[in-house]
Design an enzyme around this catalytic site. Structure first.
Site, short mmCIF file in Angstrom:
data_model
loop_
_atom_site.label_atom_id
_atom_site.label_comp_id
_atom_site.label_asym_id
_atom_site.label_seq_id
_atom_site.Cartn_x
_atom_site.Cartn_y
_atom_site.Cartn_z
CG ASP A 102 1.83 4.87 5.81
OD1 ASP A 102 1.56 3.83 6.47
OD2 ASP A 102 2.11 5.93 6.35
CG ASP A 135 -0.10 -0.04 2.52
OD1 ASP A 135 0.27 1.03 3.03
OD2 ASP A 135 0.19 -1.15 3.02
#
Length: 292
Positions: A212, A210
């Site tokens: 973050d 991802d």
């Protein structure tokens, strides 16, 4: 020359190794407590391997409850020479996208609830972690990833946070913009520091799941998306591991970067002042220097 034994610490989504010959789960006891799980031993393409699921099979340990000292001690006790750490992480860089891998070479340690050293009062030691990963081992992981067709980045700074919660938006922006971190995770510290104290070569393979929470187009971390990306990353990680035996070989010379001699001048406590009980616990980690 010494016999190679590759030790793989599997992070989120990686709970075993495919293709091991004569696989056997064996309990390894450690004086530093209970490791995350038994260790899976076997051979892959003629090279000895040992696999330890960092969170335990079934993912039962949080990043803070993992007994990092016991895990590293158990691997050293079992004869491991080279440790490959595989872990999930978030990215602070647009070009380091979910699904990419990063061969980490630096860390910022923001953890605070973990035992970070094998040494203590009664046997004091200070090792250098200026360069906390082994370039030789990192190069092998990078080559293996490239050969497997994985989009991999060579070099990067890993911000280790305590967790288990993900970052706030303010923290994410600070780590990215002010501190210059490239990825963020919860498990490579104090693991890398302990591997250095145990004189083990250590490489970190970070699997990006991802962005973050800093990325304006992606919003906050979505756990469902992380899990989906984890499954694909786990398959990629296993393809890297499958290529390492050929790259590292069944035997190895001393580490050219001195990882396996990190304690040579590190212990400061005079022999007659050392705590016998602590010295006994250090038999696997530091026996090379304590017993001479």
């Amino acid at each position: 020359m010494m016999e190679t034994m590759i030790g793989v610490i599997g992070g989120s989504g990686v709970y075993d190794i495919d293709g091991l010959e004569n696989p056997q789960w064996i309990q390894i006891d450690s004086p530093f407590g209970t490791p995350s799980d038994d260790i899976l031993f076997g051979q892959l393409n003629g090279v000895k391997m040992a696999f330890l699921p960092r969170h335990g099979r079934g993912h039962v340990q949080t990043p803070s409850t993992v007994n990092y000292r016991a895990n590293i001690d158990a691997l050293k006790r079992a004869g491991v020479t080279d440790v490959i750490s595989v872990s999930a992480c978030g990215s602070f860089r647009e070009e380091m996208a979910p699904g990419d891998f990063v061969i980490v070479d630096q860390f910022i340690d923001r953890t605070f609830a973990r035992e970070k050293s094998f040494f203590d009062a009664g046997c004091v030691a200070h090792v250098s972690v200026a360069h906390p990963t082994c370039p030789r081992l990192g190069d092998a992981c990078y080559t293996a990833a490239k050969d497997a067709g994985i989009n991999v980045h060579k070099g990067g700074t890993y911000l280790a946070m305590e967790g288990p919660q993900f970052s706030t938006l303010a923290e994410s922006k600070m780590y990215r913009e002010s501190w210059g971190a490239d990825v963020i995770g919860m498990t490579n510290m104090p693991e890398a520091k302990l591997a250095r104290e145990a004189e083990l070569c250590y490489a970190s393979v970070a699997m990006i799941t991802d962005y973050d929470s800093w990325h304006p187009d992606h919003g906050e971390v979505d756990v469902t998306q992380i899990i989906e990306t984890l499954m694909g990353n786990a398959t990629k990680a296993k393809s890297i591991v499958a290529r390492l035996p050929e790259l590292l070989g069944a035997t190895r010379k001393d580490c050219p970067h001195g990882c396996d001699r990190a304690l040579e001048y590190a212990i400061l406590t005079q022999p007659d002042m050392r705590d016998p009980a602590l010295v006994a616990k250090l038999d696997a980690v530091a026996g090379r220097v304590l017993n001479r």
